[in-house]
Enzyme design. Structure first.
Site, PDB file in Angstrom:
ATOM      1  N   GLU C  82       1.038  -1.006  -0.225  1.00  0.00           N
ATOM      2  CA  GLU C  82      -0.231   0.022   0.247  1.00  0.00           C
ATOM      3  C   GLU C  82       1.234   1.083  -0.155  1.00  0.00           C
ATOM      4  O   GLU C  82       0.661   2.388  -0.925  1.00  0.00           O
ATOM      5  CB  GLU C  82      -0.546   0.376   1.501  1.00  0.00           C
ATOM      6  CG  GLU C  82      -2.428  -1.367   1.504  1.00  0.00           C
ATOM      7  CD  GLU C  82      -1.434  -2.244   1.122  1.00  0.00           C
ATOM      8  OE1 GLU C  82      -0.618  -2.654   2.177  1.00  0.00           O
ATOM      9  OE2 GLU C  82      -2.734  -2.915   1.085  1.00  0.00           O
ATOM     10  N   HIS C 151     -10.464  -4.194  10.205  1.00  0.00           N
ATOM     11  CA  HIS C 151     -11.178  -4.291   9.088  1.00  0.00           C
ATOM     12  C   HIS C 151     -12.236  -3.030   8.921  1.00  0.00           C
ATOM     13  O   HIS C 151     -13.722  -3.344   8.735  1.00  0.00           O
ATOM     14  CB  HIS C 151     -12.283  -5.833   8.536  1.00  0.00           C
ATOM     15  CG  HIS C 151     -10.305  -6.748   8.238  1.00  0.00           C
ATOM     16  ND1 HIS C 151      -9.323  -6.525   8.541  1.00  0.00           N
ATOM     17  CD2 HIS C 151     -10.509  -6.693   6.307  1.00  0.00           C
ATOM     18  CE1 HIS C 151      -8.418  -7.792   7.624  1.00  0.00           C
ATOM     19  NE2 HIS C 151      -8.896  -7.207   6.240  1.00  0.00           N
TER      20      HIS C 151
END
Ligand SMILES: Cc1ncc(C[n+]2csc(CCOP(=O)(O)OP(=O)(O)O)c2C)c(N)n1
Ligand SMILES: Cc1ncc(C[n+]2csc(CCOP(=O)(O)OP(=O)(O)O)c2C)c(N)n1
Ligand SMILES: [Mg+2]
Ligand SMILES: [Mg+2]
Lengths: 347, 324, 347, 324
Positions: C82, C151
């Site tokens: 990322e 998450h």
């Protein structure tokens, strides 16, 4: 447990500008060095890691000589890998050690948000307290002399949004030592936010080991007409401003939160109950700053005590410019606090 | 390796398989209200590695960590209760399938951030070194984690400090639907070890004996203070990435590939071998399964009948409640 | 310049819940897909990258089929890296392209703060506008069904502290399409914050390409007694609450900021001028949230218009628990907004 | 390589050296109010690489990027003015020494975050590929940057997509005071290339001809669509990490090491070679220096007499002021 013997300093004994009992004078830098030295001596679980912590400069002198004294296993240099270093420190903490990880600039901490936010800060909660992460992340922000956009950020505001992370930002030598000790003995991850301009600040610091409760603020100066809540280095500017305000016939109370999370909401509310006015001075960019959070808390909990709008005195919402002229325009000073305070009080 | 260990590994693999099959079967009733990632097909890795670990050694798993939890000796009842998000779960229902924990056996918590557990396991290994004990850490992660910078940063750090950590990559070729070759240049995960000055091996992750051999060597290197090892275990998951759906054919994994790997079932292969060696027979197989089934039954009963956490617990454990 | 031909939709034409002119109904997901499809068709500089963007699931269907249509050079899967992906997208933007980088969960974005905050967001300022970074970072936060602490985060509050980054958080299909188009044509980095629970929301969406000005909020429902400012998905809860409040005889005005940075401060001040009360509903953890910033702005700029303390309705300051029971206690709903609003209005 | 290019490289190295010496001399007057990182001793790397770049190729530098800026043809007056933080500086005084920029010659800005520029340069290379042009990107970084995950993530991505980028590591053995061997396992930066499926070389970074040879090959590979290359140039900085102080002896770098590298001065070596080859003589040396000195004089005059930015500019450029 070596830590039970620590003398926990009572807030009542605390006076302005690190003016504790005794008259031993140290700089902020020396106070930190002493906190490290005594903590390493006291607890074999404590160790210090970070880029350059063992070199001759020793993080502005704060870690100088500690490797020689405690060995390369407990004070060591690292690769330039901030994210993994943070996870490595967290893992060591999970295994029972008490790491102190140092980022010489707060900007570098941005590389480590995954391990800091996704992991270290959440672990205790995720696993119902079965595994704790007693680590200290010490980070220094700087100001001036062309540090520029990537070497001067004050992102403590951003980090207040992270559940599970405690944040302290001491402004005096006394608090620097006491809160570093508290951060080390705390079993949660604690972010220790330091401002380089505080390094040369001096104050009274006892020689013995002591800790200061995380989450307790302190009144640095009593006043009646306006409350100035100051974060980290802005305390110095706020105290200067208060002096000037006094000359102008305005009585300002200066609150030093010392901890940003958990925050001493009572001290803010109580002060505003007296003064009816609130100005918040922070070292970061205004939007999303620690000042914003303080303002929000006050707007929720001290609304009816307020006579005037809240004011935030912060850096503008721009990256830090390098130019000395622009830096001067960028950083808020005692003058800015003074002006805003006058506006609030005089109308 | 003594033959009793063979049977132990066999049993561990069966235990993983049967527990996961039961999870798979129960999932449709929607009482396991959390994402699950099954390791069916990959059992040999956890079983072959953990057989050599002591109770006080550490392991760190990922989103797909049932197998390691089981193989390391994590409490099964608490695991199933955790999947059911009960108060009796290993994380009191606040973790779920992706976040298993059992500090009593060195499981300090698994991370659902790809690559996120690699620094953590490097950190416990650093602690072993600083504390001068001989506890070993094993970090399990997927091929996907080798895409992340933390993989490299951690291996470098571990080798530099000669830390007692074994990096076990369970290469099942996919990260969700993304094949290794669409994320990495070549299939050379084990080779990274070489540049990091540590032993690195690619082995058949469906051959529990091979896994066990390499793990044993790596773990004893750690105990002897000789530093880390990287072991890349080639294996394959039978189920889809998440949940209980399949992901074979039609824009997903090729059917032939899937069939090939199913034909190389680690449990079937090992049981055939054990039978050939005269160590296993149908009676023993049945008695092991019986024992496992009753254990599973008990665990699911325990879980399904356990209370859920109470809303009043919401704010607990944000911070550790002690200094030390 | 293909973009000059885009029809910029006037806010005046905008009605409640994506109720634009026309009566073509799309889901939020479809609206986004259309925005991507039309933008890729229109401007060869636009491309989409991210983990899984080209697979059969296609990021909850929002990128499905686009690789087949525009080729693997313009819609492609990436390694799980990322931080570097963000820098790579930023570099491509510096070279004149218009990348859209997708993080399927907001949590994963925490790995990329170095490139997002230290680089992409600061570049334009640092170099006096000589190099710009016209990129979109699209990120989705989720809620419920045991997503757990890693998450499900909603960290838009944290990101408001980043100078140089624009942040939009549309709640309706109409806005999703229009603000995605705006994000793509904007020459600054824009963070597109999306909530998974909005994906199935439906609304009227014109077929043609249009953009919605970044920094302009909209009144979703007129009211007289209390202003509810809602962020992202909380708009849905706020509208439900307003309905319920009406049944209870309380007239609530619902403000959808749509953009978090720059923020439409006027719409807040004007609404509070009418109602005298302010409640802010955000999807993130309370401390350091977008709600905190909104509260701070109101405490500075609308103080004298307020009759009551400000209220923030947010998630508590804990990581997200996985348990369904705890999740239920964790997430604020229309019910919580309703109760707080009643308290504020009735006393 | 034609002889005119030799002279051009020689001149570039001299230009870097003399500019930096002048900066070094001026620094004490405290008018350059920003940290500087000098490349004296490392001139051959930038000179040998950039000689092969076109104006429209991209380079990305670090905190230590005067040399690359100069070698790529960045405007000298604007560079010195930037160091003096003047409005006439290449970044209007808002960048300083660590943040040089000149888009006219492909310098899109340098980053002072270690490892931070590697993804950016990978990104411009991605743009070249998507736009199907043949612009090449060179990313310069130090040995310290190889510690960071971005190094690995970027190399992997670049190779996977066969991007036209050359990674040039200026290995001067130190990151501030930290020696490479206290941060990395072995001295093997160039070897990473192998696993990433790209050519990787370790070369003498103080030999401009060697640098030039390898850079030429790497750059033409890029132009031909053959993908990235990693070149590790061994070199040494003469000054301390930051500012104008020295850091030799006494807990810092060993005197012998320093002396050895000074004896291998890249400019001295190349000028001797050129004199031997009959391409350079004392007259030409003098005329080149004269030209450079006058250029430097002009640049410093320009800078010192330039206005500073006005406080009213503070809020400009936070956002780009246009859509497109
Ligand atoms: C940092 C991060 N990025 C993306 C994801 C989304 N994600 C969840 S699992 C997964 C694939 C992981 O693949 P691998 O590491 O090979 O493990 P496997 O699922 O194959 O066991 C991804 C990309 C994540 N959880 N964390
Ligand atoms: C992410 C990050 N971590 C730490 C630093 C502090 N820092 C500045 S320069 C430097 C050393 C860099 O060494 P190297 O990459 O070898 O470049 P050199 O200075 O030798 O040219 C460090 C650690 C930084 N700028 N960025
Ligand atoms: Mg995998
Ligand atoms: Mg170096």
């Amino acid at each position: 447990m070596p830590w039970t013997t620590i003398q926990v300093e009572k807030l009542d004994n605390f006076f302005i500008m690190g003016d504790s009992t005794g008259n031993r004078v140290l700089t902020y830098r020396e106070a930190l060095h002493e906190a490290f030295d005594q903590s390493l001596a006291r607890d074999p679980r404590v160790f210090i890691m970070g880029e350059g912590v063992d070199d001759a400069a020793g993080i502005f002198g704060t870690t100088k000589g500690l490797k020689e004294k405690y060995g390369a296993d407990r004070v060591f240099d690292t690769p330039i890998s901030e994210n993994s270093l943070t996870g490595i420190a967290a893992g060591a903490a999970m295994a029972g050690l008490r790491p102190i990880l140092i980022h010489a600039r707060m900007d570098f901490m941005l590389l480590s948000f995954d391990q800091l936010v996704n992991h270290a800060s959440k672990w205790c909660y995720m696993f119902g307290g079965k595994v704790t992460v007693p680590m200290v992340v010490r980070t220094i922000s700087a100001r001036g002399w062309g540090s520029g956009a990537q070497h001067s950020q004050c992102i403590q505001g951003m980090l207040m949004n992270v559940p599970g992370l405690k944040i302290v930002a001491p402004a005096t030598p006394y608090d620097a030592k006491g809160l570093m000790v508290s951060a080390i003995i705390d079993s949660s991850p604690v972010l220790f936010v330091e401002h380089r301009w505080l390094h040369k600040t001096t104050g009274h610091v006892p020689e013995e080991l002591y800790s200061i409760p995380i989450g307790k603020g302190v009144i640095r100066r009593e006043g009646r007409e306006i409350t100035i809540v100051a974060v980290s280095y802005m305390l110095v500017e706020a105290l200067k401003a208060a002096e000037k305000l006094q000359d102008a016939g305005i009585s300002a109370e200066v609150v030093d939160l010392r901890s940003l999370k958990p925050m001493d909401e009572n001290i803010i509310v109580e002060s505003v109950a007296k003064t009816g006015r609130l100005l918040i001075a922070d070292t970061g960019c205004k939007t999303g700053s620690a000042a914003s959070e303080i303002a929000a808390v006050a707007a929720e909990k001290a609304f009816h005590l307020l006579k005037k709008p809240i004011r935030r005195v912060c850096c503008p919402d721009t990256p830090t410019p390098t130019s000395d002229v622009l830096e001067k325009a960028y950083y808020p000073t005692a003058e800015d606090i003074f002006k805003e305070a006058v506006n609030l009080v005089i109308e | 390796m003594e033959k009793s260990k063979w049977i132990e590994m066999y049993r561990t693999m069966r235990l993983i398989r049967l527990i996961e099959q039961r999870i798979n079967d129960e999932y449709k009733f929607d009482e396991i209200k959390t994402p699950i990632h099954l390791s069916i097909g990959q059992e040999a890795v956890a079983a072959g590695v953990c057989i050599h670990l002591r109770k006080d050694d550490y392991v760190f798993g990922t989103h797909r960590s049932h197998a390691q939890y089981i193989a390391k000796g994590g409490d099964i009842k608490k695991m199933i209760a955790e999947l059911y998000l009960r108060k009796t779960g290993c994380a009191y229902g606040r973790g779920g399938s992706m976040h298993l924990v059992d500090p009593d056996v060195g499981i300090l918590g698994s991370s659902a951030i790809v690559g996120g557990n690699i620094p953590l396991g490097t950190g416990t290994a650093l602690a072993s070194k600083i504390l001068k004990n001989d506890r070993v850490t094993v970090v399990f992660f997927g091929d996907g984690a080798a895409d992340e910078g933390t993989f490299h940063e951690s291996l470098n750090f571990a080798s530099l400090k000669k830390l007692p950590v074994v990096y076990v990559c369970e290469n099942n070729f996919y990260a969700i639907n993304s094949h290794q070759l669409s994320r990495q240049v070549g299939d050379n995960i084990y080779k990274w070890a070489q540049n990091y000055g540590m032993p690195g091996y690619r082995i058949d992750g469906n051959d529990v004996l091979e896994v066990s051999d390499y793990a044993e060597k790596a773990i004893s290197r750690c105990r002897n203070g000789e530093g880390p090892t990287l072991i890349e275990c080639l294996t394959y998951r039978w189920k889809g990435h998440i949940g209980t759906v399949d992901d074979v054919g039609d824009g997903y994994r090729p059917k032939e590939e899937y069939d090939y790997w199913v034909s190389r079932c680690p449990i079937k292969r090992f049981s055939e071998y054990l039978i050939n060696m005269g160590v296993l027979n149908s009676e023993l197989i049945e008695s092991i399964d019986r024992e496992i089934y009753s254990l599973i039954e008990e665990a699911f009963n325990f879980a399904q009948n356990s209370p859920k956490p109470s809303p009043s617990e919401l704010l607990d454990y944000v911070y550790a409640d002690h200094t030390g």
